[in-house]
Design a protein around this motif. Structure first.
Motif, PDB file in Angstrom:
ATOM      1  N   ASN A 143      33.060  14.066 -36.464  1.00 18.95           N
ATOM      2  CA  ASN A 143      33.974  15.018 -35.836  1.00 18.95           C
ATOM      3  C   ASN A 143      33.482  15.497 -34.478  1.00 18.95           C
ATOM      4  O   ASN A 143      34.259  16.019 -33.698  1.00 18.95           O
ATOM      5  N   ALA A 144      32.191  15.341 -34.195  1.00 20.79           N
ATOM      6  CA  ALA A 144      31.676  15.608 -32.855  1.00 20.79           C
ATOM      7  C   ALA A 144      32.047  14.402 -31.978  1.00 20.79           C
ATOM      8  O   ALA A 144      32.410  13.338 -32.487  1.00 20.79           O
ATOM      9  N   GLN A 145      31.943  14.551 -30.681  1.00 19.80           N
ATOM     10  CA  GLN A 145      32.270  13.452 -29.770  1.00 19.80           C
ATOM     11  C   GLN A 145      31.168  12.399 -29.822  1.00 19.80           C
ATOM     12  O   GLN A 145      29.998  12.765 -29.875  1.00 19.80           O
ATOM     13  N   PRO A 146      31.448  11.131 -29.799  1.00 13.90           N
ATOM     14  CA  PRO A 146      32.790  10.562 -29.893  1.00 13.90           C
ATOM     15  C   PRO A 146      33.293  10.625 -31.335  1.00 13.90           C
ATOM     16  O   PRO A 146      32.553  10.298 -32.267  1.00 13.90           O
ATOM     17  N   GLN A 147      34.522  11.055 -31.489  1.00 13.84           N
ATOM     18  CA  GLN A 147      35.075  11.203 -32.831  1.00 13.84           C
ATOM     19  C   GLN A 147      35.324   9.838 -33.457  1.00 13.84           C
ATOM     20  O   GLN A 147      35.599   8.867 -32.775  1.00 13.84           O
TER      21      GLN A 147
END
Length: 179
Positions: free
Chosen positions: A112-116
């Protein structure tokens, strides 16, 4: 005629007979410390461990968890139970790469953090209010409580590795997605 599928661009109108009998068996999460993850999922969600498989040459272990079903108990025989495990639905597999539990800085990407990428798994509960109380009593961290945000009656919690778990009460979702 009974319901088969919603029709959207990309949906195959008639699946091939070659896919008859295919069953979605499990999803896998990598866990830093199996003792911590197993405690969370067996204590908070009541899951049970069906099998642990060790692969010493590759230095990892797999744990297969499920929610018991009264009329479909797993076999006692270890070989039969292994085969039975791979024929079920709704199995959660943990992969533990040995040694990660000893590295205080080690952390898996939660998706859920980038990159998702990967988003979450989901548990359906019979009573959302009772489930929320249970999570609160167990100090489970929230991403979103059911009263927060635009989508009411849906909660998101985090497991010890930071993976998101959606919590839904099916009876409360009959109008979800309707205008």
């Amino acid at each position: 005629m009974s319901f088969d599928t919603e029709n959207h661009p990309g949906v195959c109108a008639q699946p091939s007979n070659a896919s008859q009998g295919f069953v979605f068996n499990h999803s896998m999460l990598r866990v830093k410390d199996p003792a911590v993850a197993l405690d969370f999922y067996t204590r908070v969600f009541g899951m049970r461990v069906l099998r642990k498989l060790d692969f010493p040459e590759m230095k990892f272990s797999l744990y297969f968890l499920h929610r018991p079903v009264a009329d479909n108990p797993p076999p006692e025989d270890i070989g039969e139970r292994t085969a039975w495990t791979f024929s079920q639905t709704g199995i959660l597999e943990f992969t533990h790469n040995w040694g990660t539990e000893d590295d205080p800085d080690f952390k898996y990407h939660d998706g859920n953090a980038q990159p998702q990428g990967f988003g979450h798994i989901c548990f359906s509960v019979p009573d959302l209010d009772a489930a929320i109380k249970w999570f609160d009593d167990n100090q489970v961290p929230y991403v979103k409580r059911p009263e927060q945000g635009k989508m009411k009656d849906v909660a998101f919690i985090k497991d010890p590795d930071g993976y998101w778990i959606e919590i839904v009460d099916p009876a409360r979702l009959k109008n979800l997605g309707r205008s």
